[in-house]
Design a protein around this motif. Sequence first.
Motif, PDB file in Angstrom:
ATOM      1  N   UNK A   1      11.852 -59.454 -18.645  1.00 18.45           N
ATOM      2  CA  UNK A   1      11.389 -60.825 -18.895  1.00 18.45           C
ATOM      3  C   UNK A   1      12.579 -61.788 -19.024  1.00 18.45           C
ATOM      4  N   UNK A   2      13.611 -61.279 -19.681  1.00 18.68           N
ATOM      5  CA  UNK A   2      14.808 -62.116 -19.877  1.00 18.68           C
ATOM      6  C   UNK A   2      15.437 -62.441 -18.519  1.00 18.68           C
ATOM      7  N   UNK A   3      15.462 -61.436 -17.620  1.00 21.58           N
ATOM      8  CA  UNK A   3      16.059 -61.671 -16.297  1.00 21.58           C
ATOM      9  C   UNK A   3      15.201 -62.631 -15.471  1.00 21.58           C
ATOM     10  N   UNK A   4      13.896 -62.534 -15.671  1.00 25.44           N
ATOM     11  CA  UNK A   4      12.998 -63.471 -14.991  1.00 25.44           C
ATOM     12  C   UNK A   4      13.269 -64.907 -15.482  1.00 25.44           C
ATOM     13  N   UNK A   5      13.458 -65.019 -16.799  1.00 26.72           N
ATOM     14  CA  UNK A   5      13.773 -66.316 -17.380  1.00 26.72           C
ATOM     15  C   UNK A   5      15.107 -66.832 -16.827  1.00 26.72           C
ATOM     16  N   UNK A   6      16.078 -65.904 -16.689  1.00 27.33           N
ATOM     17  CA  UNK A   6      17.394 -66.284 -16.149  1.00 27.33           C
ATOM     18  C   UNK A   6      17.232 -66.872 -14.745  1.00 27.33           C
ATOM     19  N   UNK A   7      16.344 -66.263 -13.961  1.00 20.10           N
ATOM     20  CA  UNK A   7      16.215 -66.794 -12.600  1.00 20.10           C
ATOM     21  C   UNK A   7      15.441 -68.109 -12.604  1.00 20.10           C
ATOM     22  N   UNK A   8      14.497 -68.295 -13.539  1.00 15.76           N
ATOM     23  CA  UNK A   8      13.835 -69.604 -13.683  1.00 15.76           C
ATOM     24  C   UNK A   8      14.839 -70.685 -14.071  1.00 15.76           C
ATOM     25  N   UNK A   9      15.817 -70.287 -14.860  1.00 15.52           N
ATOM     26  CA  UNK A   9      16.854 -71.235 -15.294  1.00 15.52           C
ATOM     27  C   UNK A   9      17.888 -71.469 -14.196  1.00 15.52           C
ATOM     28  N   UNK A  10      17.703 -70.801 -13.063  1.00 16.98           N
ATOM     29  CA  UNK A  10      18.625 -70.878 -11.923  1.00 16.98           C
ATOM     30  C   UNK A  10      20.035 -70.445 -12.312  1.00 16.98           C
ATOM     31  N   UNK A  11      20.106 -69.436 -13.183  1.00 20.03           N
ATOM     32  CA  UNK A  11      21.420 -68.924 -13.617  1.00 20.03           C
ATOM     33  C   UNK A  11      22.131 -68.289 -12.427  1.00 20.03           C
ATOM     34  N   UNK A  12      23.445 -68.462 -12.369  1.00 15.09           N
ATOM     35  CA  UNK A  12      24.215 -67.826 -11.297  1.00 15.09           C
ATOM     36  C   UNK A  12      24.460 -66.354 -11.610  1.00 15.09           C
ATOM     37  N   UNK A  13      24.736 -66.100 -12.893  1.00 13.16           N
ATOM     38  CA  UNK A  13      25.000 -64.718 -13.316  1.00 13.16           C
ATOM     39  C   UNK A  13      24.165 -64.366 -14.537  1.00 13.16           C
ATOM     40  N   UNK A  14      23.841 -63.090 -14.659  1.00 13.18           N
ATOM     41  CA  UNK A  14      23.294 -62.588 -15.920  1.00 13.18           C
ATOM     42  C   UNK A  14      24.296 -61.585 -16.465  1.00 13.18           C
ATOM     43  N   UNK A  15      24.523 -61.663 -17.760  1.00 11.05           N
ATOM     44  CA  UNK A  15      25.342 -60.642 -18.419  1.00 11.05           C
ATOM     45  C   UNK A  15      24.366 -59.785 -19.202  1.00 11.05           C
ATOM     46  N   UNK A  16      24.283 -58.519 -18.838  1.00  7.19           N
ATOM     47  CA  UNK A  16      23.328 -57.632 -19.514  1.00  7.19           C
ATOM     48  C   UNK A  16      24.091 -56.767 -20.503  1.00  7.19           C
ATOM     49  N   UNK A  17      23.702 -56.916 -21.773  1.00 13.81           N
ATOM     50  CA  UNK A  17      24.390 -56.177 -22.825  1.00 13.81           C
ATOM     51  C   UNK A  17      23.553 -54.947 -23.163  1.00 13.81           C
ATOM     52  N   UNK A  18      24.125 -53.757 -22.923  1.00 15.18           N
ATOM     53  CA  UNK A  18      23.401 -52.507 -23.177  1.00 15.18           C
ATOM     54  C   UNK A  18      24.260 -51.542 -23.979  1.00 15.18           C
ATOM     55  N   UNK A  19      23.588 -50.624 -24.668  1.00 12.21           N
ATOM     56  CA  UNK A  19      24.326 -49.726 -25.580  1.00 12.21           C
ATOM     57  C   UNK A  19      25.340 -48.868 -24.842  1.00 12.21           C
ATOM     58  N   UNK A  20      24.893 -48.345 -23.676  1.00  9.06           N
ATOM     59  CA  UNK A  20      25.770 -47.411 -22.950  1.00  9.06           C
ATOM     60  C   UNK A  20      27.078 -48.101 -22.542  1.00  9.06           C
ATOM     61  N   UNK A  21      26.978 -49.329 -22.031  1.00 15.52           N
ATOM     62  CA  UNK A  21      28.180 -50.056 -21.589  1.00 15.52           C
ATOM     63  C   UNK A  21      29.006 -50.504 -22.788  1.00 15.52           C
ATOM     64  N   UNK A  22      28.290 -50.915 -23.876  1.00 11.96           N
ATOM     65  CA  UNK A  22      29.026 -51.369 -25.066  1.00 11.96           C
ATOM     66  C   UNK A  22      29.950 -50.276 -25.596  1.00 11.96           C
TER      67      UNK A  22
END
Length: 416
Positions: free
Chosen positions: A367-388
């Motif tokens: 849902x957050x990524x869908x919102x990001x694309x509605x906001x016409x964001x160029x990039x999304x930064x996805x914060x996840x436990x494994x990468x953190x």
Amino acid sequence: MVFECPRGVRDFGPERMGVRRHVEDSIGKVFSSFGYRQVGTPTFEFVELFEAKSGPEIMQHLYVFEDKGGRRLCLRPEATASVARMYASELRSLPKPLRLSYSGPMFRYEEPQKGRYREFWQAGVELFGAKGPQADSEAITLVFTCLEQLGLRFRLRISHIGVLRTLLSAQGFDEAGTDKIIQLLDKGDMKSVREKVKDSSFMKLMELSGSADVIKEAASIVAEEKVKELLSELSEVLALLDSAGVGYEVDFGMARGLDYYTGIVFDARAEGLGAQDQICGGGRYDDLVELFGGPATPAVGFAFGIDRIIEAMTGQGVEAPGRVTDVYVASASEAVRPQAFRIAVQLRKSNSALTIDHDISGRRLNRALQHASEQKARFAVIVGERELAKDSVVLKDMASQKQEEVRIKDLAERLA
Ligand code: AMP
């Protein structure tokens, strides 16, 4: 109960405001690149400031009110008088030439229609303490550069009120009579001008328009020495404009209704705007500062009508970038929300030019990524436990949908 705006004033939602900001910023940058520094003046003034020299066109549209102390005040209909007042009282000793700019809302009690509002925005400049072709051509080049930068199609017309005033005075018209004829010309009421001014060479001159070549023709029509001098000055301005690649048209039938103009005058009209197509007006006004109690100071200036510029851009299909979100920070799970918050704060600190949106609504990742694309964001930064756990996040390019793992410490540089 639903409240509406008063007639002639408007709300601007975020999309429209984004476009307005773009236009104001673009014009402001060009002003500043020519060395103009911004000043601010009050939105209301004493009525006398405009009674002095603005002319009936402005006076009949003034928003006048009395304050609790019985003072006669008005909302400002334009800013030149205010800036000239400030120059006369506070800025007169600054080194000259003094280049000043302003931007803000103006108020005129006019019949609202497309392109004509009771509250509208102007951005303009005033150049004090310089006269001659160099100063005049700088002002006109500035108009041209701003409009060109915005990508608009427009026509720039140049005339000379000094020429008209000298000719009319030679015909026996006093100042008031001359002002009246200039106002008629400004309204395009040639019939009334013809009735008042019987002189055929004046009328011939009024019909002259075209490139710099018309100056020679004009000089052959008029006999007055003073006018010939003014025409030769005008041709110097035009030569400078030609050398700078500024496109214009000389039009002696063009006049500006404000009574304070004394020399060169100009306006810009945008294609496709209909009746209210004038997007800029200005000229030389060498007497105004003295009239406001300052030393004799030559001056030239102009104002853009921001609302009409925006309407012209829309009409001509010129893209105006609205506000975009550069980066949208989303959390992959509830547990990492505090870290996502911290990353968004850090990113804003490290690059204040970026617009960084951060999910604060507790949305799931998709849902957050869908919102990001509605906001016409160029990039999304996805914060996840494994990468953190590896001090990293996932950076997703929203257009290509490609994603990669990026170290948090490299993120700001990667987004720059
Ligand atoms: P002026 O101060 O009359 O020379 O106007 C300068 C510019 O402001 C004009 O070229 C218009 O673009 C704009 N303008 C003037 N009056 C209005 C109005 N009532 N509504 C919108 N724009 C206006």
